[in-house]
Design an enzyme around this catalytic site. Structure first.
Site, PDB file in Angstrom:
ATOM      1  N   PHE A   6       0.822  -1.215   0.000  1.00  0.00           N
ATOM      2  CA  PHE A   6       0.000   0.000   0.000  1.00  0.00           C
ATOM      3  C   PHE A   6       0.852   1.258   0.000  1.00  0.00           C
ATOM      4  O   PHE A   6       2.046   1.228   0.291  1.00  0.00           O
ATOM      5  CB  PHE A   6      -0.926   0.020   1.222  1.00  0.00           C
ATOM      6  CG  PHE A   6      -0.198   0.076   2.547  1.00  0.00           C
ATOM      7  CD1 PHE A   6       0.328   1.277   3.031  1.00  0.00           C
ATOM      8  CD2 PHE A   6      -0.039  -1.064   3.322  1.00  0.00           C
ATOM      9  CE1 PHE A   6       1.004   1.327   4.243  1.00  0.00           C
ATOM     10  CE2 PHE A   6       0.640  -1.023   4.539  1.00  0.00           C
ATOM     11  CZ  PHE A   6       1.165   0.184   4.999  1.00  0.00           C
ATOM     12  N   SER A  29      -3.752  -1.996  10.130  1.00  0.00           N
ATOM     13  CA  SER A  29      -4.486  -2.332   8.912  1.00  0.00           C
ATOM     14  C   SER A  29      -4.888  -1.038   8.211  1.00  0.00           C
ATOM     15  O   SER A  29      -4.577   0.059   8.678  1.00  0.00           O
ATOM     16  CB  SER A  29      -5.732  -3.144   9.262  1.00  0.00           C
ATOM     17  OG  SER A  29      -6.636  -2.324   9.999  1.00  0.00           O
ATOM     18  N   SER A  47      -1.078   3.471  12.820  1.00  0.00           N
ATOM     19  CA  SER A  47       0.254   2.922  12.614  1.00  0.00           C
ATOM     20  C   SER A  47       1.230   3.656  13.524  1.00  0.00           C
ATOM     21  O   SER A  47       0.889   4.696  14.103  1.00  0.00           O
ATOM     22  CB  SER A  47       0.667   3.071  11.146  1.00  0.00           C
ATOM     23  OG  SER A  47      -0.229   2.373  10.299  1.00  0.00           O
ATOM     24  N   HIS A  85       6.223  -6.410  12.574  1.00  0.00           N
ATOM     25  CA  HIS A  85       6.201  -5.640  11.318  1.00  0.00           C
ATOM     26  C   HIS A  85       4.806  -5.107  11.012  1.00  0.00           C
ATOM     27  O   HIS A  85       4.595  -4.478   9.983  1.00  0.00           O
ATOM     28  CB  HIS A  85       6.702  -6.496  10.160  1.00  0.00           C
ATOM     29  CG  HIS A  85       5.695  -7.445   9.567  1.00  0.00           C
ATOM     30  ND1 HIS A  85       4.925  -8.306  10.318  1.00  0.00           N
ATOM     31  CD2 HIS A  85       5.338  -7.668   8.275  1.00  0.00           C
ATOM     32  CE1 HIS A  85       4.152  -9.017   9.512  1.00  0.00           C
ATOM     33  NE2 HIS A  85       4.378  -8.646   8.268  1.00  0.00           N
TER      34      HIS A  85
END
Length: 408
Positions: free
Chosen positions: A169, A315, A320, A337
């Site tokens: 992404f 996700s 994040s 990760h």
């Protein structure tokens, strides 16, 4: 002690998984790997752990005298790149769809289906910055293709600076102070897949007579001191460089796309080392641990040495993190990760609908169609629980929330 200790008949497994689910199949896969005689001290397991193809996602596998190609896998050098920009949320356009479209135009992504000859995931005419990065790869490519001509017939040069598919992404994110970040996730693309697949098969063929004695055929390995061991390490190092340069090229082109839409300078003068981060999370390299040189395979794990910056994405609908490593030697200086899946892609597609995807990503400008349901936030673990389980591995520096997400 912040980890669970799983004992085996050989090396133990240390699991940073308090408060997060671990499926039974993943535990068995870890036990199988720990049975290998060349495991050094113990296997370390990150909180995003889940069953993987070849080896367990979220595992750190230290070895002496051997390397397991399937543990590295086929997405060699897959990893993350993040850049803190000079922009704030107030600089972003009201219509974020325009921004998403500009990124999708700037970076080839996805794959071609059906009989179309045009590969939409590759460049037709690569831009100048891709040419410059390919120049850094050319000598290694010449060695690779001269020794293994099969790699001539792969996507290589035209995949440099492209995104791919699946969970890869590009995101536009905001931190706690509404500073704009660019974050992206990709690896070594077609050529890395070809290298990984070939050497995994080769290891199994080389061990054909003793393959059935292994806990799993995926644990076929190359012994240090053999030609294939040396060639594999050299090929993997090249693919890992490809992956890093691939992310660099994409980042440059996303910055250019943002500047064209917003008519503002995106990239600020670099004053801190952490303002641009490029890290692998699927790779192998030689490292020094417990006073000995060993090979460390991180399969869905990030290096987290003391003071080292890393990226842990959630996700496509969750936050994040930009983190700084604490140098925990018991984890071989590693961290997770990402969040880690709680269900397979197939199960997610059966369980959730497009309407579920629309609701879960209401705050993000992104694709909301049947092809990306397998990436729905509910298919992943709770990222807060994952971060809590590794509080002795990393410290959080920035928390990011995405506002635009581009998927392949």
């Amino acid at each position: 002690m912040n980890y669970e200790l799983l004992t085996t008949e050989n090396a133990p497994v240390k699991m940073w998984t308090k408060g997060v689910p671990v499926e039974a199949d993943a535990r068995q896969q870890l036990i199988n790997t720990a049975k290998m005689p060349f495991i050094f001290k113990h296997i370390a397991v990150m909180p995003d752990v889940h069953l993987g193809k070849g080896s367990t996602i979220g595992s750190v596998i230290p070895t002496k005298g051997a390397i397991i190609p399937a543990a590295v896998g086929v997405d060699i050098g897959c990893g993350m790149n993040a850049l803190r920009t000079a922009l704030t949320a107030a600089d972003l356009p009201e219509n974020l769809a325009e921004l998403r479209q500009a990124i999708e135009t700037a970076v080839p992504h996805g794959r071609t289906t059906g009989r179309c000859k045009r590969d939409k995931g590759a460049w037709e005419n690569p831009p100048v910055n891709v040419d410059a990065k390919w120049a850094e790869l050319e000598a290694g490519y010449q060695w690779l293709t001269q020794k293994y001509p099969r790699f001539l017939n792969t996507n290589n040069y035209k995949h440099l600076g492209t995104l791919g598919t699946g969970n890869h992404f590009i995101e536009i994110c905001l931190d706690e102070s509404d500073q704009v970040w660019i974050m992206l996730h990709s690896g070594s693309r077609g050529i890395g897949n070809a290298i990984g697949t070939y050497f995994i098969d080769l290891a199994q063929k080389e061990m054909q007579e003793t393959l059935e004695t292994l806990p799993s055929r995926d644990l076929a390995y190359f012994m240090e001191g053999t030609e294939y061991f040396d060639d594999y390490l050299k090929a993997v190092a090249w693919a890992q460089l490809f992956a890093s340069l691939n992310r660099d090229a994409m980042m440059e082109n996303v910055v250019t796309a943002l500047q064209s839409v917003m008519q503002k300078t995106v990239k600020q003068p670099q004053t801190l080392a952490m303002e641009e981060i490029n890290c692998h999370h699927n790779y192998v390299q030689k490292e020094l641990h417990f006073g000995e040189e060993i090979y460390v395979t991180r399969k869905g794990a990030v290096s987290a040495r003391a003071g080292q910056y890393g990226i842990i994405p959630g996700s496509m609908g969750a936050k994040s993190f930009i983190v700084r490593g604490l140098g925990n030697e018991e984890s071989f200086c590693s961290c997770s990760h990402g969040a880690g899946r709680v269900m397979s892609r197939t199960k997610a597609k059966k369980l959730f609908s497009v309407e579920d995807q629309i609701r879960a990503t209401a705050h993000v400008e992104c694709r909301k169609d049947a092809e990306v349901i397998d990436e729905i936030p509910m298919a992943y673990k709770d990222i807060d629980a994952v971060m809590a389980a590794q509080s002795d591995l990393v410290e959080v520096i920035y928390t990011l929330r995405q506002v635009v997400c581009v998927k392949g």
